[in-house]
Design a protein around this motif. Sequence first.
Motif, PDB file in Angstrom:
ATOM      1  N   PRO A  31     -20.126  17.356  65.571  1.00 17.77           N
ATOM      2  CA  PRO A  31     -19.057  17.809  64.669  1.00 17.77           C
ATOM      3  C   PRO A  31     -19.046  16.955  63.401  1.00 17.77           C
ATOM      4  N   VAL A  32     -18.744  17.607  62.286  1.00 21.77           N
ATOM      5  CA  VAL A  32     -18.581  16.894  61.019  1.00 21.77           C
ATOM      6  C   VAL A  32     -17.330  17.414  60.334  1.00 21.77           C
ATOM      7  N   SER A  33     -16.823  16.665  59.397  1.00 26.30           N
ATOM      8  CA  SER A  33     -15.677  17.120  58.609  1.00 26.30           C
ATOM      9  C   SER A  33     -16.076  18.342  57.789  1.00 26.30           C
ATOM     10  N   VAL A  34     -15.099  19.197  57.500  1.00 28.74           N
ATOM     11  CA  VAL A  34     -15.403  20.415  56.745  1.00 28.74           C
ATOM     12  C   VAL A  34     -15.816  20.118  55.309  1.00 28.74           C
ATOM     13  N   LEU A  35     -15.526  18.918  54.839  1.00 31.84           N
ATOM     14  CA  LEU A  35     -16.006  18.471  53.534  1.00 31.84           C
ATOM     15  C   LEU A  35     -17.012  17.348  53.721  1.00 31.84           C
ATOM     16  N   ALA A  61     -13.180   8.859  50.039  1.00 33.04           N
ATOM     17  CA  ALA A  61     -13.613  10.020  50.826  1.00 33.04           C
ATOM     18  C   ALA A  61     -13.514   9.719  52.321  1.00 33.04           C
ATOM     19  N   VAL A  62     -14.024   8.574  52.725  1.00 31.43           N
ATOM     20  CA  VAL A  62     -13.973   8.197  54.140  1.00 31.43           C
ATOM     21  C   VAL A  62     -12.530   7.960  54.575  1.00 31.43           C
ATOM     22  N   ASP A  63     -11.734   7.316  53.729  1.00 31.44           N
ATOM     23  CA  ASP A  63     -10.324   7.081  54.054  1.00 31.44           C
ATOM     24  C   ASP A  63      -9.579   8.390  54.285  1.00 31.44           C
ATOM     25  N   ASN A  64     -10.015   9.451  53.611  1.00 33.59           N
ATOM     26  CA  ASN A  64      -9.352  10.741  53.740  1.00 33.59           C
ATOM     27  C   ASN A  64     -10.036  11.672  54.731  1.00 33.59           C
ATOM     28  N   GLY A  65     -10.859  11.099  55.599  1.00 34.37           N
ATOM     29  CA  GLY A  65     -11.364  11.842  56.739  1.00 34.37           C
ATOM     30  C   GLY A  65     -12.728  12.465  56.588  1.00 34.37           C
ATOM     31  N   ILE A  66     -13.410  12.269  55.470  1.00 37.14           N
ATOM     32  CA  ILE A  66     -14.762  12.812  55.322  1.00 37.14           C
ATOM     33  C   ILE A  66     -15.724  11.972  56.145  1.00 37.14           C
ATOM     34  N   THR A  67     -16.527  12.649  56.968  1.00 39.52           N
ATOM     35  CA  THR A  67     -17.389  11.940  57.920  1.00 39.52           C
ATOM     36  C   THR A  67     -18.875  12.089  57.632  1.00 39.52           C
ATOM     37  N   LEU A  68     -19.240  12.777  56.552  1.00 36.15           N
ATOM     38  CA  LEU A  68     -20.654  12.940  56.223  1.00 36.15           C
ATOM     39  C   LEU A  68     -20.861  12.668  54.740  1.00 36.15           C
TER      40      LEU A  68
END
Length: 344
Positions: A31-35, A61-68
Motif C-alpha cells: 500500500p502507498v499513499s494516494v499522493l 510531504a512526509v509529515d502530511n502522510g505521503i509515503t512514496l
Amino acid sequence: MQYERLVFLYRCTLRNWRRHLQTRQLGNLWPVSVLTLGGGGVGQLWGATTQDECIATVRAAVDNGITLLDRAPAYGDGEAEVVVGAAFEGKLPDGVRVTTKHRLGTPAPGEVAGNLERSLDESLARMRLEHVDVFFLHSNIIPDDYDASAYTDRPATRWSTYVDAFVPACEKLVAQGRIGAWGVTGIGIPDCILRALGGATKPAVVQCLSNPIDSAGELQYFEGPSRARELIAATKAAGAGVMGIRPVQGGALTDAVDRDLPADHGVVVDFNRTAKFRAVARELGMTAAALAHRYALTMEGIDTVVLGCKNRVELLECVTAAAAGPLDAGVMAEVDAACADQVK
C-alpha cells in the motif's frame, strides 16, 4: 509568509488528512499513499524555488502522510535526490519508500548491467541510502527498427535492449536486494508498453499519464494518440501498479503557467487549448490545479498520483484537494465534456 498563512487556513483539513490518510495497493507490491511526491518540482524543473524550500517540502510531504517519494537523476542533475539525502540524512521515516530511474538509452548489450549499476550507485549516494523500492527505466522503449531521430534530448531504449538486457539486469538487482522492484515510464510508444506488460517478466509498476486531456505535452516523441487510458487498464490487468503522472501536465492545467516557456512548448500549447477546463474549475470554486489533481485521483485504475510540487504552498493545495475526496460522476462528466475536443 504565504506558507504560514496557508497552514493557518488549512490546519483542520491537514489534521483530518493525517488522521484519515487514504492508501491504495500499488499493484502486487504494497500500500502507498494516494499522493506521491515527485522529483520534478523539488529538482527545480518546474519554476523558481530554493534548495531549502525543496528540503522543507519533502519533509512536509512526509509529515502530511505521503509515503512514496519519486526521484530521478534527470530531475535537476540529481538535485531531487540530493534533497532527499539532506532532508532525512540517510534514514527514511518509517513506512516511507523511494524510487529512482535511469535513462538507459541503447548501449551495447554487454554494457547495460554496468550502466544501470553505476546510475543506481550514484542515486543511492545522493540520497544517502542503500536500497530503493522501485527502479524505473526512464527512457522510452522503441521497436528495434524505429526511426529514433526525434529522441534528440533523451535517448530511447530499443526493444531488444529492454527485453534481453534491461529486464535480466533489473531482476539481478532485485535478487541482490539493491532494489525492491522495477518498472517503466509509460509515456512512450504505446505498443511497446503493451508488449512489455504481456511479457514473461513484467514490470511491477508503470507510470501512466493521468490528466483529462491524456497529454504528455513536450514529452511525447511519437505521432498519434497517447492511449493513456488503454495503458492504465492494461497495467492493472497485468497486476502491475499504476503511478499517475503529469496530473497538471507540467503546469498546463493550472490557473497560470509559472515559468517562461516558448510559445510552441508543449505546456504552453496545452495551456492555451484548455480554457474550458479552467472555466469548469472556476464554476466549481476550485483552482485548476486542485480540480486536475482530484480528477486524476478519481480516474479508474490510478493507485497513486505523482505531484510536481516545488514548494509547501503547492503541496498543501494538493493535500487539501486530496482530502476533499474523489469527484462525483457528474463533475467527472463535466470535465470530460470540457476537454473532449482536446484529448490527445
